[in-house]
Design a protein around this motif. Structure first.
Motif, PDB file in Angstrom:
ATOM      1  N   ALA A   9       0.879  -1.171   0.000  1.00  0.00           N
ATOM      2  CA  ALA A   9       0.000   0.000   0.000  1.00  0.00           C
ATOM      3  C   ALA A   9       0.913   1.216   0.000  1.00  0.00           C
ATOM      4  O   ALA A   9       1.822   1.312   0.829  1.00  0.00           O
ATOM      5  CB  ALA A   9      -0.896  -0.002   1.230  1.00  0.00           C
ATOM      6  N   THR A  10       0.694   2.113  -0.941  1.00  0.00           N
ATOM      7  CA  THR A  10       1.545   3.293  -1.042  1.00  0.00           C
ATOM      8  C   THR A  10       0.744   4.553  -0.776  1.00  0.00           C
ATOM      9  O   THR A  10      -0.461   4.594  -1.006  1.00  0.00           O
ATOM     10  CB  THR A  10       2.195   3.390  -2.437  1.00  0.00           C
ATOM     11  N   ASP A  11       1.421   5.556  -0.304  1.00  0.00           N
ATOM     12  CA  ASP A  11       0.816   6.868  -0.088  1.00  0.00           C
ATOM     13  C   ASP A  11       1.207   7.745  -1.271  1.00  0.00           C
ATOM     14  O   ASP A  11       2.386   8.033  -1.458  1.00  0.00           O
ATOM     15  CB  ASP A  11       1.354   7.455   1.217  1.00  0.00           C
ATOM     16  N   PRO A  12       0.258   8.167  -2.096  1.00  0.00           N
ATOM     17  CA  PRO A  12       0.607   8.967  -3.279  1.00  0.00           C
ATOM     18  C   PRO A  12       1.242  10.309  -2.931  1.00  0.00           C
ATOM     19  O   PRO A  12       1.924  10.908  -3.752  1.00  0.00           O
ATOM     20  CB  PRO A  12      -0.721   9.151  -4.003  1.00  0.00           C
ATOM     21  N   ASN A  13       1.040  10.784  -1.702  1.00  0.00           N
ATOM     22  CA  ASN A  13       1.606  12.063  -1.282  1.00  0.00           C
ATOM     23  C   ASN A  13       2.975  11.929  -0.638  1.00  0.00           C
ATOM     24  O   ASN A  13       3.648  12.927  -0.411  1.00  0.00           O
ATOM     25  CB  ASN A  13       0.661  12.766  -0.302  1.00  0.00           C
ATOM     26  N   ASN A  14       3.375  10.698  -0.306  1.00  0.00           N
ATOM     27  CA  ASN A  14       4.659  10.485   0.361  1.00  0.00           C
ATOM     28  C   ASN A  14       5.182   9.101   0.006  1.00  0.00           C
ATOM     29  O   ASN A  14       4.748   8.105   0.592  1.00  0.00           O
ATOM     30  CB  ASN A  14       4.500  10.633   1.876  1.00  0.00           C
ATOM     31  N   PRO A  15       6.135   9.008  -0.923  1.00  0.00           N
ATOM     32  CA  PRO A  15       6.629   7.699  -1.334  1.00  0.00           C
ATOM     33  C   PRO A  15       7.386   6.945  -0.240  1.00  0.00           C
ATOM     34  O   PRO A  15       7.667   5.766  -0.393  1.00  0.00           O
ATOM     35  CB  PRO A  15       7.550   8.029  -2.517  1.00  0.00           C
ATOM     36  N   CYS A  16       7.689   7.606   0.853  1.00  0.00           N
ATOM     37  CA  CYS A  16       8.392   6.937   1.954  1.00  0.00           C
ATOM     38  C   CYS A  16       7.436   6.374   3.004  1.00  0.00           C
ATOM     39  O   CYS A  16       7.863   5.997   4.085  1.00  0.00           O
ATOM     40  CB  CYS A  16       9.364   7.908   2.618  1.00  0.00           C
ATOM     41  N   ARG A  17       6.169   6.331   2.730  1.00  0.00           N
ATOM     42  CA  ARG A  17       5.206   5.834   3.719  1.00  0.00           C
ATOM     43  C   ARG A  17       4.498   4.588   3.215  1.00  0.00           C
ATOM     44  O   ARG A  17       3.281   4.458   3.329  1.00  0.00           O
ATOM     45  CB  ARG A  17       4.199   6.928   4.059  1.00  0.00           C
ATOM     46  N   ASP A  18       5.258   3.642   2.693  1.00  0.00           N
ATOM     47  CA  ASP A  18       4.690   2.384   2.219  1.00  0.00           C
ATOM     48  C   ASP A  18       4.291   1.497   3.397  1.00  0.00           C
ATOM     49  O   ASP A  18       4.861   1.603   4.484  1.00  0.00           O
ATOM     50  CB  ASP A  18       5.712   1.625   1.367  1.00  0.00           C
ATOM     51  N   VAL A  19       3.328   0.620   3.166  1.00  0.00           N
ATOM     52  CA  VAL A  19       2.961  -0.402   4.137  1.00  0.00           C
ATOM     53  C   VAL A  19       2.932  -1.738   3.404  1.00  0.00           C
ATOM     54  O   VAL A  19       2.232  -1.892   2.406  1.00  0.00           O
ATOM     55  CB  VAL A  19       1.588  -0.128   4.797  1.00  0.00           C
ATOM     56  N   ILE A  20       3.722  -2.674   3.913  1.00  0.00           N
ATOM     57  CA  ILE A  20       3.778  -4.020   3.348  1.00  0.00           C
ATOM     58  C   ILE A  20       2.698  -4.843   4.028  1.00  0.00           C
ATOM     59  O   ILE A  20       2.610  -4.852   5.257  1.00  0.00           O
ATOM     60  CB  ILE A  20       5.156  -4.668   3.610  1.00  0.00           C
ATOM     61  N   HIS A  21       1.882  -5.545   3.248  1.00  0.00           N
ATOM     62  CA  HIS A  21       0.827  -6.416   3.766  1.00  0.00           C
ATOM     63  C   HIS A  21       1.096  -7.840   3.296  1.00  0.00           C
ATOM     64  O   HIS A  21       1.406  -8.055   2.131  1.00  0.00           O
ATOM     65  CB  HIS A  21      -0.549  -6.013   3.217  1.00  0.00           C
ATOM     66  N   SER A  22       0.928  -8.785   4.184  1.00  0.00           N
ATOM     67  CA  SER A  22       0.960 -10.182   3.773  1.00  0.00           C
ATOM     68  C   SER A  22      -0.441 -10.561   3.323  1.00  0.00           C
ATOM     69  O   SER A  22      -1.419 -10.299   4.025  1.00  0.00           O
ATOM     70  CB  SER A  22       1.387 -11.079   4.929  1.00  0.00           C
ATOM     71  N   ARG A  23      -0.536 -11.163   2.145  1.00  0.00           N
ATOM     72  CA  ARG A  23      -1.841 -11.576   1.644  1.00  0.00           C
ATOM     73  C   ARG A  23      -2.409 -12.729   2.460  1.00  0.00           C
ATOM     74  O   ARG A  23      -3.625 -12.856   2.620  1.00  0.00           O
ATOM     75  CB  ARG A  23      -1.729 -11.990   0.181  1.00  0.00           C
ATOM     76  N   ASP A  24      -1.540 -13.573   2.995  1.00  0.00           N
ATOM     77  CA  ASP A  24      -1.976 -14.813   3.624  1.00  0.00           C
ATOM     78  C   ASP A  24      -2.028 -14.773   5.147  1.00  0.00           C
ATOM     79  O   ASP A  24      -2.535 -15.702   5.767  1.00  0.00           O
ATOM     80  CB  ASP A  24      -1.046 -15.948   3.184  1.00  0.00           C
ATOM     81  N   THR A  25      -1.482 -13.717   5.758  1.00  0.00           N
ATOM     82  CA  THR A  25      -1.497 -13.600   7.223  1.00  0.00           C
ATOM     83  C   THR A  25      -1.923 -12.183   7.581  1.00  0.00           C
ATOM     84  O   THR A  25      -2.203 -11.375   6.699  1.00  0.00           O
ATOM     85  CB  THR A  25      -0.103 -13.891   7.821  1.00  0.00           C
ATOM     86  N   GLY A  26      -1.908 -11.867   8.853  1.00  0.00           N
ATOM     87  CA  GLY A  26      -2.269 -10.523   9.298  1.00  0.00           C
ATOM     88  C   GLY A  26      -1.090  -9.577   9.387  1.00  0.00           C
ATOM     89  O   GLY A  26      -1.226  -8.459   9.875  1.00  0.00           O
ATOM     90  N   LEU A  27       0.081  -9.991   8.899  1.00  0.00           N
ATOM     91  CA  LEU A  27       1.284  -9.169   9.023  1.00  0.00           C
ATOM     92  C   LEU A  27       1.181  -7.883   8.210  1.00  0.00           C
ATOM     93  O   LEU A  27       0.823  -7.892   7.030  1.00  0.00           O
ATOM     94  CB  LEU A  27       2.513  -9.962   8.546  1.00  0.00           C
ATOM     95  N   LYS A  28       1.531  -6.765   8.871  1.00  0.00           N
ATOM     96  CA  LYS A  28       1.646  -5.461   8.224  1.00  0.00           C
ATOM     97  C   LYS A  28       2.924  -4.818   8.747  1.00  0.00           C
ATOM     98  O   LYS A  28       3.205  -4.860   9.950  1.00  0.00           O
ATOM     99  CB  LYS A  28       0.465  -4.556   8.567  1.00  0.00           C
ATOM    100  N   VAL A  29       3.682  -4.223   7.834  1.00  0.00           N
ATOM    101  CA  VAL A  29       4.943  -3.575   8.202  1.00  0.00           C
ATOM    102  C   VAL A  29       4.966  -2.190   7.568  1.00  0.00           C
ATOM    103  O   VAL A  29       4.842  -2.055   6.356  1.00  0.00           O
ATOM    104  CB  VAL A  29       6.162  -4.401   7.713  1.00  0.00           C
ATOM    105  N   ARG A  30       5.140  -1.177   8.396  1.00  0.00           N
ATOM    106  CA  ARG A  30       5.218   0.205   7.913  1.00  0.00           C
ATOM    107  C   ARG A  30       6.679   0.521   7.587  1.00  0.00           C
ATOM    108  O   ARG A  30       7.585   0.146   8.317  1.00  0.00           O
ATOM    109  CB  ARG A  30       4.706   1.167   8.975  1.00  0.00           C
ATOM    110  N   VAL A  31       6.887   1.243   6.470  1.00  0.00           N
ATOM    111  CA  VAL A  31       8.224   1.610   6.012  1.00  0.00           C
ATOM    112  C   VAL A  31       8.434   3.103   6.253  1.00  0.00           C
ATOM    113  O   VAL A  31       7.566   3.917   5.927  1.00  0.00           O
ATOM    114  CB  VAL A  31       8.388   1.301   4.508  1.00  0.00           C
ATOM    115  N   PHE A  32       9.591   3.451   6.812  1.00  0.00           N
ATOM    116  CA  PHE A  32       9.960   4.846   7.038  1.00  0.00           C
ATOM    117  C   PHE A  32      11.303   5.107   6.362  1.00  0.00           C
ATOM    118  O   PHE A  32      12.229   4.301   6.499  1.00  0.00           O
ATOM    119  CB  PHE A  32      10.147   5.143   8.536  1.00  0.00           C
ATOM    120  N   CYS A  33      11.438   6.219   5.654  1.00  0.00           N
ATOM    121  CA  CYS A  33      12.730   6.680   5.137  1.00  0.00           C
ATOM    122  C   CYS A  33      13.284   7.620   6.211  1.00  0.00           C
ATOM    123  O   CYS A  33      12.775   8.722   6.386  1.00  0.00           O
ATOM    124  CB  CYS A  33      12.565   7.430   3.832  1.00  0.00           C
TER     125      CYS A  33
END
Length: 103
Positions: A9-33
């Motif tokens: 999941a990407t933020d169109p206003n801030n390319p450094c604010r991605d969130v990685i989602h696992s399709r098969d589990t509940g894992l979510k990881v936020r990315v910070f530059c």
């Protein structure tokens, strides 16, 4: 061997604010530059770090569960491939030392 599928999941206003989602589990990881974002680690979450293309990234889980904890490194490795830097070294601590605390 089973492989997780990750989505981004990407933020169109801030390319450094991605969130990685696992399709098969509940894992979510936020990315910070870290060169562009303030980052204050949450004691209830897992944080890992990595350099890619001279940028330092922080990766922080969102509402981590014990079942998902083992998949965090795989999600970060997937992201490293996504940003075309598969040799990213994943670090357990912020290499900047105490600079990671936002005031």
């Amino acid at each position: 061997m089973d492989y997780n599928v990750y989505l981004l999941a990407t933020d169109p206003n801030n390319p450094c604010r991605d969130v990685i989602h696992s399709r098969d589990t509940g894992l979510k990881v936020r990315v910070f530059c870290l060169s562009e974002d303030r980052f204050s680690p949450n004691d209830s979450e897992i944080q890992l770090y990595g350099y890619a293309n001279s940028k330092l990234y922080a990766f922080e889980t969102i509402n981590i569960t014990a079942d998902d904890a083992l998949d965090v490194v795989g999600a970060i490795q997937w992201y490293a491939d996504y940003i075309e830097f598969p040799e990213m070294e994943i670090l357990p601590e912020d290499p900047r030392g105490s600079q990671n605390i936002a005031m």
